[in-house]
Write a protein that holds these residues in place. Structure first.
Motif, PDB file in Angstrom:
ATOM      1  N   SER A  10       0.817  -1.218   0.000  1.00  0.00           N
ATOM      2  CA  SER A  10       0.000   0.000   0.000  1.00  0.00           C
ATOM      3  C   SER A  10       0.852   1.271   0.000  1.00  0.00           C
ATOM      4  CB  SER A  10      -0.977   0.010   1.176  1.00  0.00           C
ATOM      5  OG  SER A  10      -0.301   0.205   2.386  1.00  0.00           O
ATOM      6  N   ILE A  11       2.084   1.203   0.534  1.00  0.00           N
ATOM      7  CA  ILE A  11       2.920   2.408   0.526  1.00  0.00           C
ATOM      8  C   ILE A  11       3.859   2.460  -0.677  1.00  0.00           C
ATOM      9  CG2 ILE A  11       2.840   2.703   3.029  1.00  0.00           C
ATOM     10  CD1 ILE A  11       5.803   1.708   3.047  1.00  0.00           C
ATOM     11  N   LYS A  12       3.901   1.385  -1.467  1.00  0.00           N
ATOM     12  CA  LYS A  12       4.814   1.352  -2.615  1.00  0.00           C
ATOM     13  C   LYS A  12       4.595   2.537  -3.561  1.00  0.00           C
ATOM     14  CE  LYS A  12       6.726  -1.706  -6.080  1.00  0.00           C
ATOM     15  NZ  LYS A  12       6.697  -3.027  -6.705  1.00  0.00           N
ATOM     16  N   PRO A  13       3.333   2.858  -3.939  1.00  0.00           N
ATOM     17  CA  PRO A  13       3.146   4.027  -4.821  1.00  0.00           C
ATOM     18  C   PRO A  13       3.684   5.318  -4.203  1.00  0.00           C
ATOM     19  CG  PRO A  13       1.131   2.739  -4.701  1.00  0.00           C
ATOM     20  CD  PRO A  13       2.071   2.183  -3.664  1.00  0.00           C
ATOM     21  N   PHE A  14       3.562   5.437  -2.888  1.00  0.00           N
ATOM     22  CA  PHE A  14       4.062   6.629  -2.208  1.00  0.00           C
ATOM     23  C   PHE A  14       5.589   6.687  -2.301  1.00  0.00           C
ATOM     24  CE2 PHE A  14       5.517   8.993   1.499  1.00  0.00           C
ATOM     25  CZ  PHE A  14       4.778  10.151   1.363  1.00  0.00           C
ATOM     26  N   VAL A  15       6.236   5.536  -2.079  1.00  0.00           N
ATOM     27  CA  VAL A  15       7.698   5.479  -2.136  1.00  0.00           C
ATOM     28  C   VAL A  15       8.172   5.821  -3.548  1.00  0.00           C
ATOM     29  CG1 VAL A  15       9.688   3.932  -1.953  1.00  0.00           C
ATOM     30  CG2 VAL A  15       7.878   3.851  -0.236  1.00  0.00           C
ATOM     31  N   ILE A  16       7.494   5.264  -4.552  1.00  0.00           N
ATOM     32  CA  ILE A  16       7.861   5.540  -5.943  1.00  0.00           C
ATOM     33  C   ILE A  16       7.611   7.004  -6.291  1.00  0.00           C
ATOM     34  CG2 ILE A  16       7.230   5.041  -8.352  1.00  0.00           C
ATOM     35  CD1 ILE A  16       6.702   2.133  -7.376  1.00  0.00           C
ATOM     36  N   GLY A  17       6.517   7.562  -5.782  1.00  0.00           N
ATOM     37  CA  GLY A  17       6.145   8.927  -6.137  1.00  0.00           C
ATOM     38  C   GLY A  17       6.772  10.023  -5.303  1.00  0.00           C
ATOM     39  N   ARG A  18       7.547   9.670  -4.286  1.00  0.00           N
ATOM     40  CA  ARG A  18       8.034  10.722  -3.383  1.00  0.00           C
ATOM     41  C   ARG A  18       8.923  11.749  -4.061  1.00  0.00           C
ATOM     42  NH1 ARG A  18      11.249   6.962   0.778  1.00  0.00           N
ATOM     43  NH2 ARG A  18      12.554   5.881  -0.726  1.00  0.00           N
ATOM     44  N   LYS A  19       9.565  11.365  -5.166  1.00  0.00           N
ATOM     45  CA  LYS A  19      10.357  12.355  -5.902  1.00  0.00           C
ATOM     46  C   LYS A  19       9.456  13.498  -6.376  1.00  0.00           C
ATOM     47  CE  LYS A  19      13.631   9.034  -7.732  1.00  0.00           C
ATOM     48  NZ  LYS A  19      14.017   8.316  -8.935  1.00  0.00           N
ATOM     49  N   ASN A  20       8.223  13.161  -6.745  1.00  0.00           N
ATOM     50  CA  ASN A  20       7.281  14.177  -7.205  1.00  0.00           C
ATOM     51  C   ASN A  20       6.875  15.128  -6.085  1.00  0.00           C
ATOM     52  OD1 ASN A  20       7.275  12.938  -9.714  1.00  0.00           O
ATOM     53  ND2 ASN A  20       5.599  11.591  -9.142  1.00  0.00           N
ATOM     54  N   TRP A  21       6.934  14.643  -4.840  1.00  0.00           N
ATOM     55  CA  TRP A  21       6.490  15.467  -3.714  1.00  0.00           C
ATOM     56  C   TRP A  21       7.655  16.101  -2.986  1.00  0.00           C
ATOM     57  CZ3 TRP A  21       4.188  10.205  -2.909  1.00  0.00           C
ATOM     58  CH2 TRP A  21       3.085  10.040  -3.746  1.00  0.00           C
ATOM     59  N   LEU A  22       8.841  15.933  -3.539  1.00  0.00           N
ATOM     60  CA  LEU A  22      10.038  16.456  -2.908  1.00  0.00           C
ATOM     61  C   LEU A  22       9.972  17.970  -2.760  1.00  0.00           C
ATOM     62  CD1 LEU A  22      12.868  15.640  -1.902  1.00  0.00           C
ATOM     63  CD2 LEU A  22      13.693  15.995  -4.231  1.00  0.00           C
ATOM     64  N   PHE A  23       9.233  18.587  -3.645  1.00  0.00           N
ATOM     65  CA  PHE A  23       9.257  20.046  -3.691  1.00  0.00           C
ATOM     66  C   PHE A  23       8.013  20.699  -3.110  1.00  0.00           C
ATOM     67  CE2 PHE A  23      11.925  18.354  -7.078  1.00  0.00           C
ATOM     68  CZ  PHE A  23      13.143  18.853  -6.648  1.00  0.00           C
ATOM     69  N   CYS A  24       7.383  20.064  -2.105  1.00  0.00           N
ATOM     70  CA  CYS A  24       6.300  20.747  -1.394  1.00  0.00           C
ATOM     71  C   CYS A  24       6.890  22.031  -0.806  1.00  0.00           C
ATOM     72  CB  CYS A  24       5.752  19.868  -0.265  1.00  0.00           C
ATOM     73  SG  CYS A  24       4.757  18.496  -0.853  1.00  0.00           S
ATOM     74  N   ASN A  25       6.228  23.137  -1.035  1.00  0.00           N
ATOM     75  CA  ASN A  25       6.802  24.428  -0.653  1.00  0.00           C
ATOM     76  C   ASN A  25       6.872  24.664   0.844  1.00  0.00           C
ATOM     77  OD1 ASN A  25       7.274  25.160  -3.279  1.00  0.00           O
ATOM     78  ND2 ASN A  25       5.300  26.155  -3.539  1.00  0.00           N
ATOM     79  N   THR A  26       5.932  24.082   1.597  1.00  0.00           N
ATOM     80  CA  THR A  26       5.893  24.353   3.036  1.00  0.00           C
ATOM     81  C   THR A  26       5.613  23.056   3.798  1.00  0.00           C
ATOM     82  OG1 THR A  26       3.504  24.718   3.062  1.00  0.00           O
ATOM     83  CG2 THR A  26       4.896  26.645   2.606  1.00  0.00           C
ATOM     84  N   PRO A  27       5.923  23.035   5.083  1.00  0.00           N
ATOM     85  CA  PRO A  27       5.561  21.864   5.891  1.00  0.00           C
ATOM     86  C   PRO A  27       4.044  21.631   5.905  1.00  0.00           C
ATOM     87  CG  PRO A  27       7.188  23.173   7.043  1.00  0.00           C
ATOM     88  CD  PRO A  27       6.775  23.964   5.828  1.00  0.00           C
ATOM     89  N   GLY A  28       3.287  22.739   5.865  1.00  0.00           N
ATOM     90  CA  GLY A  28       1.821  22.617   5.823  1.00  0.00           C
ATOM     91  C   GLY A  28       1.346  21.934   4.545  1.00  0.00           C
ATOM     92  N   GLY A  29       1.998  22.292   3.432  1.00  0.00           N
ATOM     93  CA  GLY A  29       1.650  21.662   2.156  1.00  0.00           C
ATOM     94  C   GLY A  29       1.973  20.180   2.162  1.00  0.00           C
TER      95      GLY A  29
END
Length: 198
Positions: A118-137
């Motif tokens: 269930s977390i595999k897609p998250f692990v694969i996709g984390r590069k896409n979320w690397l650039f969240c602008n803020t901790p809140g985001g």
């Protein structure tokens, strides 16, 4: 805290290197066979209630585990600790307390494979979320991702479920959030994935 028998099985499987290790009577193959027996018990318990599963484990899995750990004790004398077999034995021995914990409760799974899938897609996709602008985001992204994965685990089509939930939030003045949770009985059939049980 529970251990994962799939990890133990993987370590014995990885130790099956070379012709001698691949023989059915090799220690590597015997260790793997013990793990496979435990997973065979779990296949029988797949559609059981937690209480029935607990009873089956006490009757069938517990004796296998006891025999497995006696076998491990006998293996130490002529096994090199740094060999692949030695590492598999050491891992199983060091994790014993956690690996046997699943015997205590029929709700606990024998492995964490489902959680890892269930977390595999998250692990694969984390590069896409690397650039969240803020901790809140980042926190908001994690919350949305958690809702989506929970919907999937409950047999829902995430897009249909989210559209339904957002529509209900807009339409109602007073909202009972429990009725919008992914496992709620009120979720319409149109949100469910075909051939999936919620």
């Amino acid at each position: 805290m529970c251990g994962c028998w799939a990890h133990v099985r993987r370590k014995f499987n990885e130790a099956l290197v070379g012709p001698a290790a691949k023989q059915p009577d090799s220690k590597e193959a015997i260790g793997l066979a013990y793990c496979n027996k435990l997973f065979d018990v779990e296949k029988k318990a797949e559609h059981m209630t937690p209480e029935e599963r607990h009873e089956l484990r006490q009757k069938e899995a517990k004796p296998i585990i006891e025999e497995f750990y006696k076998w491990i004790e006998a293996c130490w004398a002529d096994t090199l600790p740094q060999s692949l077999l030695g590492k598999a034995l050491t891992y199983a021995q060091n994790q014993k307390k956690y690996l046997t914990a699943y015997l205590a409760d029929g709700r606990i799974e024998i492995s964490n494979n489902r959680a890892e899938r269930s977390i595999k897609p998250f692990v694969i996709g984390r590069k896409n979320w690397l650039f969240c602008n803020t901790p809140g985001g980042a926190k908001s992204s994690a919350a949305v991702y958690s809702i989506i994965q929970t919907a999937i685990e409950n047999g829902l089509n995430p897009q249909a479920y989210l559209e339904y939930a957002f529509r209900q939030i807009q339409l109602q003045d007073t909202l009972c959030i429990e009725k919008l949770l992914p496992w709620a009985e009120e979720i319409p059939v149109s949100c469910k994935m075909p051939n999936k049980k919620a």
